[in-house]
Write an enzyme that holds these catalytic residues in place. Structure first.
Site, short mmCIF file in Angstrom:
data_model
loop_
_atom_site.label_atom_id
_atom_site.label_comp_id
_atom_site.label_asym_id
_atom_site.label_seq_id
_atom_site.Cartn_x
_atom_site.Cartn_y
_atom_site.Cartn_z
N LEU A 612 0.84 -1.21 0.00
CA LEU A 612 0.00 0.00 0.00
C LEU A 612 0.87 1.26 0.00
CD1 LEU A 612 -2.73 -0.93 2.63
CD2 LEU A 612 -2.96 -0.91 0.14
N ASP A 677 5.08 -5.27 16.56
CA ASP A 677 5.18 -4.99 15.12
C ASP A 677 4.38 -3.74 14.77
OD1 ASP A 677 5.97 -5.90 12.38
OD2 ASP A 677 3.79 -5.96 12.13
N LYS A 681 5.51 0.13 13.29
CA LYS A 681 4.90 0.77 12.12
C LYS A 681 4.40 2.17 12.45
CE LYS A 681 3.52 -3.60 9.95
NZ LYS A 681 2.42 -4.48 9.57
#
Length: 813
Positions: A612, A677, A681
């Site tokens: 994306l 995780d 991000k």
């Protein structure tokens, strides 16, 4: 009259000499010919070796003489019938006996003078001249052999004598009037001093001999026959894409030959240029090829004609405040070098007069250092200037073209091309005619620089990109598959030739300077060397390929710590590994700054949202002047999959197990379920928004009980999920009772960030987020009323590989 010169490879064997005869027989209808020949290829080097061995008192010179004799005897026996060999062999033996006597005398004296060496070297051309002339006679041609020493007069500078053109032209014209032969064969390279001693015209001087004769007789054309089809846009041994130059001006040919183009000896051009005699460079072994025609300037639409280079250069720099405004320093510098007969190849001086830099051959640098420091000993003692600065391991790369003068931006394009690829320019020189732009660079960069410049000026439709890929698991293998699939499209539509020059996994690493075949890389990789990240980096540096990109498909912290080594060498980095950009802020910032400083790309779009355009969209907003107020996102495809399938009646343990079985989680699902995780991000997005933030600044609202997180093994972790099933059931029932759904949400707003499990209502954009999709909401000054939404598949090898692929293309363009 037409003059033809045949080089060492053109007369290097009996078959080559027969080919020369065929070429000359085809010229028969056109009148008389002067034919200049070199020694058989490699013979001059052996003759020099003979002299040096004899001068050093080593009897090995006798075995070298035997090799020379055997080579010429073999040629005679293959060229002539047995009945005609005795006369030729007798003449050969006579010449070789004289050579042997000369070497014996040098051996006895134990000293090799420049005069004696010239005489020794002359035998190569004298013998090949005799053999070629005799072969032409046998072919039925009216041919004879003429000793060039009887015509070309020089001074007494043995080894590189200067021609006396008045006496030489007189002798050649007298010979021309008296000659009755249709074909006269001359030994190239040799001449004689006023007192009759043998001299030579410098290595490669056979070209010069031919030009001297051509100018004296006003030849219609001078043919230079060699083993290549003319001059090339670059040295084909260094630049595989080099192409022949069909037409070139005298001035361009002179510039290229002076700067290392070995097809023609530099002094050759001047005599024929003065008489405007065309020079045609042809290939003896492919006579039908057009070759290169050197003549007056021709119209061309491109500014650069060719690229050349000189290896083994040293730079001498004389500098000091005492030079400013004081005349005479340059004169004294050049006089000092002249006393040692040191040739200056390049000159550049600062406008402040604080320094002057010259380029010379590396072999002369010690003598140069000594003589210049002696010349300026007083000024050095008085601290007015510094001792001479000497830099070695350099080379000169020259861009040559008549049309550069009227073509704006040529030098800018040259310097930008080198700069983008980390090629440091040590010095620059450009003449007022603007036919030559010379740059001094490290010799380790010469092949890379020549290919870059050639690509920039001659290969506009196609740019070569060299990839070095670490990690060929799920994502890496998909990337290689996509690269193979898109090769033709990239070349035809984008002008990109993307080659994989290196691949590595945890066990092996494989390199190929010319590109790894993508159809069988799986079979090749196990045959490579054992994997070692340090060696992987060093090999990439040593290959020094243009437009290099390092691609990291791993999740390794060790690999992430190496990015700076690539960037500071001008090698771009493309990565889906989140560790570097979410590690210490100082390292993240350092990588960004290194990319800017060294004109390299540092791209990590796939760190957030896989394929994306999450980071690119954010960067575009900020670059266009927008301000980020908040970021709200679901950034874990695996967590979204888990909570989309965790519905009434479902076991949380079974849902997590299914996610792992589908490959949506790491082998240890706690890495995903812990939220670390997602923290990485949102940290990356916050930093890209301009926040100076560390991982410990992010609030993590854990939903996993400590017993699950701290379980000794993955199996124990699953057991704890069963133990805490009521906890997870309660989370779900609370959400359902409120008419909401569970989503693991990351949020950044005004300098603060958090991640955690939330219940979202039906009117929220996150409510209907299905499968493993990701979604990011950017609330900005421009998108305040209705956030900008980026939504789509946020996990999976295919989409991640496509995101990496897109970053590779961005780095190339």
């Amino acid at each position: 009259m037409q003059v033809l010169k045949f080089g060492g490879t053109s007369v290097g064997s009996s078959k080559a000499i027969e080919q020369v005869c065929q070429i000359l027989k085809q010229h028969k209808p056109a009148g008389k010919y002067a034919i200049v020949v070199s020694a058989m290829g490699g013979v001059t080097d052996k003759l020099i070796s003979c002299g040096q061995l004899a001068g050093a008192g080593k009897e090995d010179y006798k075995s070298v003489l035997q090799e020379i004799e055997q080579r010429h005897l073999t040629a005679i026996r293959e060229l002539f019938p047995i009945t005609a060999q005795s006369g030729q062999i007798s003449q050969l033996k006579k010449k070789l006996n004289a050579l042997e006597n000369l070497c014996d005398g040098i051996f006895q004296v134990g000293e090799l003078s420049a005069r004696s060496l010239d005489k020794i070297m002359s035998y190569g051309e004298l013998i090949s001249c005799y053999i070629v002339a005799e072969k032409l006679k046998q072919e039925g041609l009216n041919a004879t052999c003429k000793d060039s020493r009887e015509l070309i007069v020089t001074d007494n500078t043995f080894g590189h004598a200067a021609v006396n053109f008045v006496g030489t032209n007189h002798n050649i014209n007298a010979w021309q009037e008296a000659s009755n032969a249709d074909y006269t064969v001359f030994p190239g390279f040799v001449a004689s001093s006023p007192d009759g001693e043998t001299t030579t015209l410098g290595r490669g001087g056979s070209d010069y001999t031919a030009a001297i004769i051509a100018a004296a007789v006003n030849a219609s054309v001078l043919d230079i026959w060699t083993d290549v089809s003319g001059m090339m846009t670059a040295d084909p041994r260094m630049v595989s894409q080099a192409i022949p130059i069909s037409h070139i001006s005298y001035e361009e040919a002179m510039e290229l030959s002076h700067f290392g183009a070995k097809v023609i000896y530099p002094p050759t051009i001047q005599p024929v240029m003065d008489k405007r005699i065309p020079v045609w460079i042809k290939n003896t072994f492919a006579p039908e090829d057009h070759g290169t025609l050197i003549q007056d300037s021709t119209e061309r639409n491109f500014p650069v004609t060719g690229i050349s280079g000189i290896q083994h250069i040293a730079l001498l720099t004389l500098e000091g405040s005492g030079m400013v405004g004081i005349p005479g320093f340059s004169k004294r510098l050049f006089e000092a070098l002249l006393r040692e007969r040191i040739n200056v190849i390049l000159i550049t001086q600062s406008s402040s007069e604080h320094s002057i830099t010259v380029g010379i051959h590396e072999s002369d640098m010690l003598r140069a250092k000594t003589t210049v420091d002696e010349e300026f000993a007083q000024e050095i003692h008085e601290k007015k200037i510094d001792p001479l600065i000497v830099e070695k391991d350099l080379c000169i790369v020259a861009v040559v073209g008549d049309k550069m003068k009227n073509h704006h931006g040529t030098s800018g394009k040259l310097f930008a091309t080198l700069g983008r690829n980390g090629v440091n320019i040590r010095a620059i020189a450009q003449g007022s005619t603007e036919k030559n732009i010379s740059t001094v660079i490290n010799k380790s960069d010469v092949k890379k620089a020549l290919n870059l410049i050639h690509e920039a000026f001659f290969e506009k439709p196609l740019k070569q990109v060299n990839l070095f890929i670490a990690g060929v698991g799920n994502v890496g293998s998909k990337l290689l598959e996509q690269l193979q699939q898109q090769q033709a499209y990239l070349q035809e539509e984008l002008g990109l030739q993307i080659r994989v020059a290196g691949v590595a996994n945890s066990k092996n690493m494989l390199f190929s300077e010319y590109g790894i075949k993508l159809s069988d890389w799986r079979e090749q990789l196990p045959q490579g060397d054992a994997s070692d990240m340090k060696q992987f980096i060093e090999r990439i540096k040593s290959l020094n390929l243009r437009n290099s990109v390092f691609v990291d498909n791993t999740a390794s912290g060790e690999v992430a710590k190496t990015y700076h080594e690539f960037l500071q060498h001008g090698i771009s980095v493309v990565t889906c590994n989140k560790i570097a950009c979410s590690s210490d802020y100082h390292y993240y910032k350092q990588l960004k700054e290194l990319a800017r400083s060294y004109n390299a790309s540092f791209l990590f779009e796939t760190n957030v949202g896989a394929g994306l355009p999450v980071i690119n969209t954010l960067n575009d907003l900020i670059r266009s002047g927008d301000r980020i107020h908040s970021i709200e996102a679901v950034l874990s495809g695996s967590l979204n999959f888990v909570f989309n399938h965790f519905v009434n009646g479902a076991s949380f343990r079974n849902v997590v197990q299914a996610a792992q079985d589908e490959g949506y989680t790491e082998p240890d699902p706690r890495i995903d379920l812990s939220g670390v995780d997602v923290m990485r991000k949102i940290l990356i997005l916050a930093r890209e928004s301009g926040a100076k933030m560390e991982m410990n600044d992010i609030t993590n609202n854990l939903f996993l009980p400590d017993e699950c997180l701290n379980a000794p093994s993955v199996a124990d972790f699953y057991e704890q999920l069963d133990v805490h099933a009521p906890h997870f059931g309660q989370l779900l029932s609370n959400a359902v009772a409120a008419g909401k759904r569970l989503k693991f949400v990351a949020r950044y707003e005004e300098g603060k960030a958090s991640v955690g499990l939330q219940c979202v209502s039906p009117d929220h954009p996150f409510y209907n987020l299905e499968g493993k999709d990701n979604i990011v909401l950017y609330t900005t000054s421009r998108y305040r009323e209705q956030p900008l939404i980026v939504k789509g598949a946020g996990a999976g090898a295919d989409v991640t590989a496509s995101g990496i692929f897109a970053d590779i293309i961005r780095s190339a363009r």
